[in-house]
Design an enzyme around this catalytic site. Structure first.
Site, mmCIF file in Angstrom:
data_model
loop_
_atom_site.group_PDB
_atom_site.id
_atom_site.type_symbol
_atom_site.label_atom_id
_atom_site.label_comp_id
_atom_site.label_asym_id
_atom_site.label_seq_id
_atom_site.Cartn_x
_atom_site.Cartn_y
_atom_site.Cartn_z
ATOM 1 C CG ASP A 1 -2.338 -50.456 52.392
ATOM 2 O OD1 ASP A 1 -3.050 -51.373 52.825
ATOM 3 O OD2 ASP A 1 -1.657 -50.548 51.349
ATOM 4 C CD GLU B 1 -2.205 -53.926 56.082
ATOM 5 O OE1 GLU B 1 -1.564 -53.114 55.391
ATOM 6 O OE2 GLU B 1 -2.554 -55.030 55.662
HETATM 7 C C1 GLC Z 1 -2.701 -54.075 52.481
HETATM 8 C C2 GLC Z 1 -4.173 -54.171 52.130
HETATM 9 C C3 GLC Z 1 -4.327 -55.162 51.024
HETATM 10 C C4 GLC Z 1 -3.555 -54.663 49.811
HETATM 11 C C5 GLC Z 1 -2.101 -54.378 50.167
HETATM 12 C C6 GLC Z 1 -1.431 -53.545 49.121
HETATM 13 O O1 GLC Z 1 -2.203 -55.247 52.994
HETATM 14 O O2 GLC Z 1 -4.911 -54.518 53.273
HETATM 15 O O3 GLC Z 1 -5.676 -55.388 50.698
HETATM 16 O O4 GLC Z 1 -3.595 -55.621 48.785
HETATM 17 O O5 GLC Z 1 -1.979 -53.649 51.365
HETATM 18 O O6 GLC Z 1 -1.939 -52.232 49.160
#
Ligand code: GLC
Length: 521
Positions: A201, A268
């Site tokens: 994440d 991500e």
């Molecule tokens: C990422 C996740 C999202 C979350 C954010 C904070 O973007 O995919 O769902 O709100 O991180 O953890």
């Protein structure tokens, strides 16, 4: 003599699928999806042809951000099951040739995590330095991605703590070696339990500028809301709260832990600049990152074609996604209903042979639209904090397995989130019996990739094509996606080419909004 390991590459052969656990399948009738539920539905995934599963967070959590606020990284939230259930899921998936990734949330914990509970008790607590504390209220101009200041004052000790997301999600201090050591142990624990790697994440925000400098403000007349309606976050150039030059040190440390397991690290990283993104997938760093160019855009044929081409050329290690639990579904973004479904399948076909792999979000194979959920009923912190006008609840509703109450998702009369207005034609049961359904098309498309080494390996050769057309050759396959409306006739490379998959009938020319995979005879 020193031995060198071969690079980890098994994931280049994969087709990925994101399971949003709370909304996939509920095995015990409490209205929450759970791990035994996922296990019970693995046949759907093997029938679809996917062999890499990413599970959204399953850890204990107050659920202030739907599980991205972790209170214990080493166990499983009882609403999702137990560690033994996770191990059973991994084993049952392995029986079907499917590997499973855990969602790792290393940038922040929940305020309910014992580390933060201890840290906030006193300035001298050994856990204090696990987080970022500062005098001043707030000490700089950083804002939360969900809206409002990124600092919250804690009355007990009179300092503010940093949270780039909700105030319930304090950011960890990755310059503290004790934090890094905690995560080494977390990584090992889940790999020992049989997981094949991690979806990581927001890795690009883990490292902050050591002096916590103010971000430069963007002049108001140049600031526009983004696709989720956020203005405040976009009012700054994020020079100091993310993407710092030393970020690669963390990944190299992780690789030393995870390489002996041949584990896959998928980031991500929501940066789109190819030069910046490529740093995250450089040798020794993460293996791959999602490419979010598609989830951020609507149907803009020429721009999409050129973006896909430049990202695929400039960034090694990309995972192609059209939808996720964070953005409007592709079908809705591309016009909704039959039009949106046609376009989403065209783009899925366009990217089926691009390095390194495609990944679907649950329900994408059914051609699902977003569900309408009124903003005042939304649970999403993005809306609750006032930073956005798109509630991610719209894409997190239960998977429609079969017509009828509960949609085959649950036996409960209510789920943790609205069911939405799914009709029989949206369900797996109805679509599986219909050769013309989106599900049947995605099964055929994925089966073609799985059966064609050419779509998974070797160099991509871009073919000359008009601006709204994406055309490339990979080994004995050619992929042509005509995103525009005018039919296109294309000169294929020498040889006899057979249509192996097409999103609509192709007869000499490729009609508008159609994609085709040709295979050499
Ligand atoms: C990422 C996740 C999202 C979350 C954010 C904070 O973007 O995919 O769902 O709100 O991180 O953890």
């Amino acid at each position: 003599m020193r031995e060198y390991r071969r690079p980890v590459q098994w994931w280049r052969d994969a087709v990925g699928y994101q399971v949003y656990v709370p909304s996939f399948a509920d095995s015990n009738g409490d209205g929450w999806g759970d791990l035994p539920g996922v296990t019970s539905r693995l046949d759907h995934l093997s029938d679809l042809g996917v062999n890499l599963l990413w599970l959204s967070p399953i850890h204990p959590s107050p659920f202030a951000d739907h599980g991205y606020d972790v209170a214990d990284y080493l166990t499983v939230d009882p609403r999702f099951g137990t560690v033994a259930d996770a191990e059973r899921l991994v084993a049952a998936a392995a029986d079907r040739g499917i590997r499973v990734l855990l969602d790792l949330v290393p940038n922040h914990t929940s305020t309910a995590h014992p580390w933060f509970r201890a840290a906030r008790r006193s300035r001298d607590d050994p856990h204090r330095d696990y987080y970022h504390w500062s005098d001043g209220d707030p000490p700089n101009n950083w804002v939360s991605a969900f809206g409002g200041p990124a600092w919250t004052r804690d009355e007990l000790t009179g300092q503010s703590y940093l949270h780039l997301f909700a105030a319930d999600q304090p950011d960890l201090n990755w310059r503290n070696p004790a934090v890094a050591a905690e995560f080494d142990a977390i990584l090992r624990t889940w790999l020992d339990r049989g997981f094949a790697g991690f979806r990581i994440d927001v890795p690009h925000v883990m490292s902050k500028h050591p002096d916590l400098l103010d971000n430069p403000a963007i002049p108001a007349d140049l600031v526009a809301p983004d696709e989720r309606g956020r203005v405040e976050w976009n009012s700054f150039e994020h020079l100091y709260d993310r993407d710092q030059p030393d970020i690669g040190d963390i990944f190299r440390r992780w690789r030393a832990v995870t390489d002996p397991y041949d584990a896959f690290l998928l980031g991500e990283v929501s940066l789109l600049d190819p030069v910046r993104l490529a740093r995250y997938t450089a040798p020794g760093a993460l293996h791959a990152c999602f490419w979010f160019g598609l989830v951020r855009r609507g149907w803009e044929p020429a721009a999409l074609a050129s973006w896909i081409r430049s990202a695929a050329t400039d960034v090694p290690g990309l995972v192609w996604v059209l939808s996720s639990h964070d953005r409007s579904r592709a079908v809705s973004r591309y016009g909704g209903g039959a039009v949106g479904r046609r376009r989403a399948l065209v783009l899925s076909t366009a990217t089926i042979g691009l390095p390194d792999l495609p990944l679907l979000y649950q329900g994408e194979e059914l051609g699902l639209d977003d569900v309408h959920i009124p903003l005042d009923e939304a649970q999403d912190p993005l809306v609750r904090f006032g930073g956005g006008t798109f509630a991610r609840d719209a894409v997190r509703t239960p998977m429609p397995w079969r017509p009828g109450p509960g949609l085959g998702f649950t036996t409960a009369s209510r789920a943790w989130i609205a069911f939405g207005d799914r009709g029989p034609a949206d369900t797996v049961a109805v679509q599986a019996a219909d050769p013309a359904s989106p599900l049947s098309a995605y099964r055929r498309l994925i089966a073609l990739r799985r059966a064609s080494p050419s779509l998974r390996s070797g160099a991509v050769e871009w073919l000359d094509a008009p601006a709204e057309v994406l055309a490339y050759r990979r080994g004995d396959c050619v992929v042509v996606a005509n995103l525009g409306v005018s039919p296109q006739s294309l000169a294929l490379p020498d040889g006899t080419w057979r249509v192996a998959f097409a999103t609509s009938t192709v007869d000499g020319v490729v009609p508008g909004e159609t994609a085709v995979v040709f295979r050499r005879e």
